[in-house]
Scaffold this motif. Structure first.
Motif, PDB file in Angstrom:
ATOM      1  N   ASN A  10       0.850  -1.190   0.000  1.00 16.93           N
ATOM      2  CA  ASN A  10       0.000   0.000   0.000  1.00 16.93           C
ATOM      3  C   ASN A  10       0.882   1.235   0.000  1.00 16.93           C
ATOM      4  N   ALA A  11       0.288   2.343  -0.406  1.00 15.54           N
ATOM      5  CA  ALA A  11       1.047   3.590  -0.433  1.00 15.54           C
ATOM      6  C   ALA A  11       1.551   3.899   0.973  1.00 15.54           C
ATOM      7  N   GLY A  12       2.865   4.201   1.073  1.00 17.43           N
ATOM      8  CA  GLY A  12       3.474   4.522   2.358  1.00 17.43           C
ATOM      9  C   GLY A  12       4.153   3.359   3.034  1.00 17.43           C
ATOM     10  N   ASP A  13       4.005   2.140   2.497  1.00 19.31           N
ATOM     11  CA  ASP A  13       4.696   1.005   3.108  1.00 19.31           C
ATOM     12  C   ASP A  13       6.207   1.134   2.912  1.00 19.31           C
ATOM     13  N   VAL A  14       6.948   0.656   3.901  1.00 14.04           N
ATOM     14  CA  VAL A  14       8.417   0.721   3.859  1.00 14.04           C
ATOM     15  C   VAL A  14       8.932  -0.472   3.051  1.00 14.04           C
ATOM     16  N   ILE A  15       9.774  -0.169   2.098  1.00 15.27           N
ATOM     17  CA  ILE A  15      10.351  -1.230   1.256  1.00 15.27           C
ATOM     18  C   ILE A  15      11.809  -1.508   1.596  1.00 15.27           C
ATOM     19  N   GLY A  16      12.436  -0.608   2.332  1.00 19.25           N
ATOM     20  CA  GLY A  16      13.832  -0.795   2.703  1.00 19.25           C
ATOM     21  C   GLY A  16      14.376   0.453   3.359  1.00 19.25           C
ATOM     22  N   LYS A  17      15.753   0.518   3.413  1.00  9.73           N
ATOM     23  CA  LYS A  17      16.407   1.671   4.016  1.00  9.73           C
ATOM     24  C   LYS A  17      17.400   2.252   3.016  1.00  9.73           C
ATOM     25  N   THR A  18      17.484   3.584   3.045  1.00  7.06           N
ATOM     26  CA  THR A  18      18.359   4.285   2.112  1.00  7.06           C
ATOM     27  C   THR A  18      19.825   4.007   2.442  1.00  7.06           C
ATOM     28  N   GLY A  19      20.623   4.213   1.404  1.00  8.78           N
ATOM     29  CA  GLY A  19      22.062   3.990   1.593  1.00  8.78           C
ATOM     30  C   GLY A  19      22.835   4.510   0.382  1.00  8.78           C
ATOM     31  N   SER A  20      23.962   3.830   0.077  1.00 10.05           N
ATOM     32  CA  SER A  20      24.816   4.275  -1.037  1.00 10.05           C
ATOM     33  C   SER A  20      25.362   3.076  -1.789  1.00 10.05           C
ATOM     34  N   SER A  21      24.544   2.037  -1.942  1.00 13.85           N
ATOM     35  CA  SER A  21      24.986   0.847  -2.653  1.00 13.85           C
ATOM     36  C   SER A  21      24.998   1.106  -4.146  1.00 13.85           C
ATOM     37  N   GLY A  22      25.819   0.327  -4.892  1.00 12.15           N
ATOM     38  CA  GLY A  22      25.856   0.453  -6.335  1.00 12.15           C
ATOM     39  C   GLY A  22      26.705   1.635  -6.785  1.00 12.15           C
ATOM     40  N   ARG A  23      26.345   2.184  -7.906  1.00 17.41           N
ATOM     41  CA  ARG A  23      27.111   3.294  -8.496  1.00 17.41           C
ATOM     42  C   ARG A  23      26.652   4.597  -7.850  1.00 17.41           C
ATOM     43  N   SER A  24      27.293   4.979  -6.743  1.00 16.73           N
ATOM     44  CA  SER A  24      26.856   6.124  -5.961  1.00 16.73           C
ATOM     45  C   SER A  24      28.059   6.777  -5.313  1.00 16.73           C
ATOM     46  N   THR A  25      27.929   8.072  -5.082  1.00 14.78           N
ATOM     47  CA  THR A  25      29.002   8.823  -4.431  1.00 14.78           C
ATOM     48  C   THR A  25      28.683   9.144  -2.979  1.00 14.78           C
ATOM     49  N   GLY A  26      27.492   8.794  -2.496  1.00 19.33           N
ATOM     50  CA  GLY A  26      27.128   9.069  -1.115  1.00 19.33           C
ATOM     51  C   GLY A  26      25.707   8.600  -0.848  1.00 19.33           C
ATOM     52  N   PRO A  27      25.304   8.556   0.396  1.00 19.87           N
ATOM     53  CA  PRO A  27      23.967   8.069   0.739  1.00 19.87           C
ATOM     54  C   PRO A  27      22.880   8.988   0.194  1.00 19.87           C
ATOM     55  N   HIS A  28      21.960   8.410  -0.495  1.00 12.91           N
ATOM     56  CA  HIS A  28      20.808   9.145  -1.023  1.00 12.91           C
ATOM     57  C   HIS A  28      19.784   8.120  -1.515  1.00 12.91           C
ATOM     58  N   LEU A  29      18.630   8.626  -1.972  1.00 13.60           N
ATOM     59  CA  LEU A  29      17.580   7.754  -2.510  1.00 13.60           C
ATOM     60  C   LEU A  29      17.382   8.092  -3.971  1.00 13.60           C
ATOM     61  N   HIS A  30      17.615   7.109  -4.818  1.00 13.46           N
ATOM     62  CA  HIS A  30      17.358   7.262  -6.256  1.00 13.46           C
ATOM     63  C   HIS A  30      15.926   6.795  -6.524  1.00 13.46           C
ATOM     64  N   TYR A  31      15.122   7.695  -7.126  1.00 18.47           N
ATOM     65  CA  TYR A  31      13.695   7.415  -7.342  1.00 18.47           C
ATOM     66  C   TYR A  31      13.372   7.583  -8.815  1.00 18.47           C
ATOM     67  N   GLU A  32      12.772   6.538  -9.411  1.00 17.15           N
ATOM     68  CA  GLU A  32      12.409   6.570 -10.829  1.00 17.15           C
ATOM     69  C   GLU A  32      10.929   6.259 -10.993  1.00 17.15           C
ATOM     70  N   ILE A  33      10.338   6.841 -12.048  1.00 14.32           N
ATOM     71  CA  ILE A  33       8.975   6.491 -12.476  1.00 14.32           C
ATOM     72  C   ILE A  33       9.062   6.094 -13.934  1.00 14.32           C
ATOM     73  N   ARG A  34       8.509   4.927 -14.241  1.00 11.92           N
ATOM     74  CA  ARG A  34       8.538   4.436 -15.613  1.00 11.92           C
ATOM     75  C   ARG A  34       7.119   4.104 -16.062  1.00 11.92           C
ATOM     76  N   HIS A  35       6.863   4.395 -17.353  1.00  7.67           N
ATOM     77  CA  HIS A  35       5.586   4.071 -17.971  1.00  7.67           C
ATOM     78  C   HIS A  35       5.862   3.228 -19.205  1.00  7.67           C
ATOM     79  N   ASN A  36       5.400   1.989 -19.136  1.00  7.38           N
ATOM     80  CA  ASN A  36       5.665   1.017 -20.214  1.00  7.38           C
ATOM     81  C   ASN A  36       7.153   0.898 -20.468  1.00  7.38           C
ATOM     82  N   GLY A  37       7.931   0.934 -19.378  1.00  6.73           N
ATOM     83  CA  GLY A  37       9.373   0.753 -19.470  1.00  6.73           C
ATOM     84  C   GLY A  37      10.141   2.018 -19.775  1.00  6.73           C
ATOM     85  N   GLN A  38       9.455   3.122 -20.089  1.00  6.39           N
ATOM     86  CA  GLN A  38      10.115   4.376 -20.439  1.00  6.39           C
ATOM     87  C   GLN A  38      10.171   5.280 -19.208  1.00  6.39           C
ATOM     88  N   ALA A  39      11.379   5.816 -18.935  1.00  4.05           N
ATOM     89  CA  ALA A  39      11.554   6.687 -17.774  1.00  4.05           C
ATOM     90  C   ALA A  39      10.833   8.020 -17.989  1.00  4.05           C
TER      91      ALA A  39
END
Length: 429
Positions: A383-412
């Protein structure tokens, strides 16, 4: 000698009258005394007077009888005229009371019918108003409409009490007031101006005005809620259309026409209720569609460190396409999903590091990257507002932050469009 001496002393004595009756050889005589003569004269005089009085009575009797009969006839006629006038007055009073009673019975029937209609309307309006107030949520725009909001409980309880009072008055009017009626029946005075019927008429007028006010308040309340629902639906629809997001294309659009046919109060009420019901259905559909879209802010209160679009790559320093938005967030901050959906990816995903992807339906999906911890698994419904995890800096990142994307039919898609729309429609949802 003796005679002379008596005459000398007492005077000559007067001899009494003697009546002599001779018949043949027979001679009779008798002496008449003075008192006998006086008595006989008095008797004769009395007989003469009596005869005259009797004669006069016999002569005048017919006139006296005629005069008495005429006087009695005049008195009888006067009494009959009086009785006729009183009967006519009683008939007028009775007729007026019957007419007043019939009129009040009719009015009582009308009031009871209207009260029954109001009670039935309240039964229909109760759930609808609760639904409308829950869905619309905002107060009426017009101050007068807001101030005219009725108390639904008063609408149902006050009207029966008033109608019961009127019914009691109408039922008791037929008996009337015994004392005034007896006075009206024995006097020729006109009817009093302030009768029970007049008082009942004033009561009917006041109760009828109160019922009309309740009906008007009901219609006003329904119209106000329908207008608010229209405005909310329009606001949501316009915000979604302005952002290029899908919306119900049939809302507020119709091809219709026809002659104008005036409605009575019952038809107007049914029409208003149907209109409010249809508007609330349309608003519910729009809200449902809007709630499925990722319109919420995944990191409220956090600043954006990198927007969507072309930017300088933070690692290579060359121009590159950034397919989402980065929000400054410390390591370990809860990451929340922005719309209901199903987890389709949960794990390590190249440059995203630890990433969660949620499918929201209608081709929309959101991605949450560079997480330090993932708390959901694939296939889990959120449901909207449920926690899916905790922010961090894993992967290709220079510091802790949250990367957020919206895609429609696979297109950003630029998430800023959704965030702006979400800010506009948040108070309607």
């Amino acid at each position: 000698m003796n005679v002379a001496s008596q005459s000398t002393v007492f005077g000559r004595r007067k001899e009494p009258h003697t009546v002599i009756i001779a018949r043949g050889n027979e001679i009779r005589h008798f002496t008449i005394r003075p008192w006998v003569a006086a008595f006989c004269g008095s008797a004769l005089a009395a007989m003469a007077i009596g005869y005259l009085l009797a004669t006069s009575y016999l002569v005048l009797r017919d006139d006296l009888i005629g005069a008495t009969t005429a006087r009695q006839a005049r008195m009888q006629q006067a009494y009959e005229d009086r009785i006729s006038a009183l009967r006519a007055q009683v008939d007028r009073i009775t007729s007026r009371q019957l007419l007043d009673q019939q009129l009040m019975e009719t009015k009582v029937g009308e009031l009871l019918e209207r009260q029954t209609q109001l009670s039935l309307r309240h039964g229909r309006l109760g759930p609808l108003l609760e639904r409308a107030e829950g869905d619309v949520g905002t107060p009426p725009a017009a101050g007068t409409a807001a101030s005219a909001k009725p108390d639904k409980r008063a609408e149902v309880t006050d009207a029966p009490l008033q109608a019961y009072a009127v019914a009691s008055l109408g039922a008791n009017l037929g008996a009337g007031d015994a004392r005034p009626f007896s006075l009206w029946s024995t006097r020729s005075d006109p009817l009093p101006s302030d009768t029970a019927a007049d008082r009942a008429d004033r009561l009917f007028v006041s109760i009828s005005a109160a019922l009309k006010a309740i009906e008007s308040q009901q219609l006003t309340r329904i119209a106000t809620l329908a207008d608010n629902a229209y405005r909310n639906a329009d606001a949501i629809s316009q915000a979604l259309e302005a952002a290029g997001l899908p919306v119900d294309g049939d809302f507020g659009k119709s091809d219709a026409g026809g002659p104008l046919i005036p409605l009575d109060s019952s038809m107007a009420f049914d029409s208003k209720v149907r209109e409010l019901d249809e508007t609330l259905d349309a608003l519910d559909r729009l809200k449902t569609e809007a709630r499925r879209l990722p319109l919420a802010n995944p990191a409220p209160g956090r600043s954006v460190t990198s927007p969507f679009g072309v930017r300088t790559d933070p690692l290579l320093g060359t121009a590159a396409l950034h397919s989402g938005m980065d929000f400054r967030a410390p390591t370990g901050m809860p990451a929340k999903v922005t719309a209901p959906g199903v987890v389709v990816k949960a794990g390590w995903n190249g440059g995203y590091g630890r990433m969660v992807e949620v499918d929201h339906g209608n081709g929309f999906a959101t991605r949450y990257g560079h997480l330090s911890k993932i708390d959901v698994t694939v296939g889990k419904r959120l449901n909207a507002g449920d926690v899916i995890g905790k922010t961090g800096s894993s992967g290709r990142s220079t510091g802790p932050h949250l990367h957020y994307e919206i895609r429609h039919n696979g297109q950003a898609i630029d998430p800023l469009r959704f965030l702006r729309v979400g800010k506009k429609v948040a108070r309607y949802l």
